[in-house]
Design an enzyme around this catalytic site. Structure first.
Site, PDB file in Angstrom:
ATOM      1  N   HIS A  67      36.172  51.346  99.799  1.00  0.00           N
ATOM      2  CA  HIS A  67      35.033  50.476  99.768  1.00  0.00           C
ATOM      3  C   HIS A  67      34.091  50.716  98.553  1.00  0.00           C
ATOM      4  O   HIS A  67      33.668  49.943  97.969  1.00  0.00           O
ATOM      5  CB  HIS A  67      34.381  50.731 101.063  1.00  0.00           C
ATOM      6  CG  HIS A  67      33.011  49.877 101.095  1.00  0.00           C
ATOM      7  ND1 HIS A  67      31.621  50.705 100.752  1.00  0.00           N
ATOM      8  CD2 HIS A  67      32.521  48.656 101.283  1.00  0.00           C
ATOM      9  CE1 HIS A  67      30.749  49.440 100.902  1.00  0.00           C
ATOM     10  NE2 HIS A  67      31.222  48.523 101.319  1.00  0.00           N
ATOM     11  N   GLU A  70      35.879  49.360  95.414  1.00  0.00           N
ATOM     12  CA  GLU A  70      35.635  47.882  95.562  1.00  0.00           C
ATOM     13  C   GLU A  70      34.438  47.435  94.927  1.00  0.00           C
ATOM     14  O   GLU A  70      34.277  46.632  93.754  1.00  0.00           O
ATOM     15  CB  GLU A  70      35.677  47.203  96.820  1.00  0.00           C
ATOM     16  CG  GLU A  70      35.342  45.847  96.825  1.00  0.00           C
ATOM     17  CD  GLU A  70      34.502  45.479  98.070  1.00  0.00           C
ATOM     18  OE1 GLU A  70      33.504  45.060  97.937  1.00  0.00           O
ATOM     19  OE2 GLU A  70      34.752  46.060  99.224  1.00  0.00           O
TER      20      GLU A  70
END
Length: 420
Positions: A67, A70
């Site tokens: 995450h 990203e």
């Protein structure tokens, strides 16, 4: 390109694996203005331990790194934020991370090819520095704290924690504040270089395209990378039994939220199994089900029950979610309904109606370019072709569905999460 056709929806999938290992899937849709592309990597929150090729010791990276990575992909060396650049072109861009993959995407009606330059560039050219990594830690820490205060998310996550003892699906996708503070730019480059290798990625595009031309547009924007072997993911052994039966927490809410979960595991034909479980859940707990109507009429639930099933290569589970002033009473009634169905079977008319409804839902998803492309990419990482859901639908009988129902929905596999 290889062409796979499904006559039920009159759709064709054009698919090709490039020399560098990237899989490109194109679903042409004539006379549709909207266009959509999704570029994903088979790297998600559960992939925190892996063995690099030719290494003898496993790498363990902090939870939440997929995450975090990203978030950092949009920031470019030039100082440009690619998300802002794409928005300025008039396309709707976004990204997300889940348990088993990360994806970058955009959609639009105009400037699609112009946006493709920026899109392909930022996904293939990461830029991490000590400074921008430290800055991001504060931003993601706030995001984690925000989710900590969301009752519906806490009810869901606690159900997963009750089911899974060892697999990292039991950790918030964003990680914890303590874990993300351990992340360095070296960690990010390690994960990017190995899991953002083309052989671990896929692109799916849907819209009014000539497939060969669209493929060439993608190819000419590819950074020259040779085929690279993907690290071996290492997952802890997960017992079949649940980690704990129940978790209750108190939060500042008006009405309690509950999640009743059943731990499953990937086995056999997962497409066929998935279809059967969806039909069973819809028949017993869908909006038009007898139990849902009864609970609504007696004011025992404050919204309709929300049944769902999720699976990947390493996990599978069914959930029944709702809001009630008397969650224990509702959960008892749900379990009783399951026992009745296991003993007496599903009502034939209800089964057939829900089976037809599910098929209609599948057909409807093909009307949307976003749903179509996303489904093909997500299913690809599971080793599935999305057309299989239409092709195997007829194989799912009432008898097969009842067999799966009896196998999955047993008390020892159940967990309860309640936010009071």
């Amino acid at each position: 390109m290889k062409v796979i056709e499904n006559k039920n929806v009159k759709e064709k999938l054009y698919i090709e694996k490039l020399e560098n290992g990237l899989t490109v899937m194109i679903i042409p849709r004539k006379n549709v203005r909207k266009k959509y592309i999704i570029y994903g990597t088979h790297f998600g929150s559960i992939d925190n331990t892996f063995m690099l090729p030719e290494k003898t010791e496993a790498e363990r990276v902090p939870d939440g790194i997929a995450h975090f990575l990203e978030h950092k992909m949009f920031e470019q060396k030039s100082g440009v934020n690619s998300l802002d650049a794409l928005t300025a072109m008039g396309v709707n861009a976004n990204a997300y991370t889940c348990n088993d993959h990360t994806a970058y995407l955009y959609s639009g009606t105009d400037n699609f090819e112009e946006a493709l330059d920026e899109f392909m560039d930022y996904v293939q050219n990461p830029y991490y520095t000590d400074e921008n990594v430290e800055k991001e830690k504060g931003i993601i820490s706030q995001e984690i704290k925000m989710y900590d205060n969301q009752p519906d998310w806490q009810a869901y996550l606690n159900a997963i924690k009750c089911m899974y003892k060892n697999l990292a699906i039991n950790i918030d996708i964003a990680g914890t504040v303590e874990e993300i503070n351990k992340i360095t730019k070296e960690d990010l480059y390690l994960c990017y270089d190995n899991f953002y290798a083309p052989a671990n990625m896929a692109i799916a595009v849907c819209g009014d395209f000539e497939p060969e031309k669209m493929l060439e547009e993608i190819k000419k924007r590819m950074v020259n990378k040779e085929y690279k072997e993907i690290p071996k993911r290492i997952y802890p052994e997960e017992p079949e039994e649940v980690a704990q039966k129940e978790k209750r927490i108190k939060m500042d809410i008006t009405n309690p939220i509950f999640v009743l979960g059943y731990k499953d595991k990937p086995k056999g034909d997962m497409v066929k199994r998935h279809i059967a479980i969806q039909i069973a859940l819809g028949t017993l707990f869908g909006k038009s089900s007898k139990l849902n109507q009864e609970l609504t009429d007696k004011n025992l639930i404050l919204n309709t029950l929300d049944p769902e099933y999720d699976y990947s290569n390493n996990y599978a589970f069914a959930l029944i979610i709702g809001m009630s002033r008397n969650p224990d009473e509702v959960i008892a009634k749900i379990k009783q309904e399951l026992e009745n169905a296991k003993k007496n079977g599903l009502n034939k008319e209800d089964f057939e109606r829900n089976k037809k409804k599910l098929y209609g839902d599948y057909i409807t998803e093909f009307n949307d370019v976003e749903e179509t492309a996303k489904n093909f990419m997500v299913d690809y990482f599971k080793g599935v072709n999305t057309f299989e859901y239409l092709e195997k639908y007829e194989e799912v009988t009432k008898e097969y569905t009842e067999e799966i129902l009896r196998e999955l929905f047993v008390e020892e596999k159940s967990v309860t999460s309640i936010v009071e």
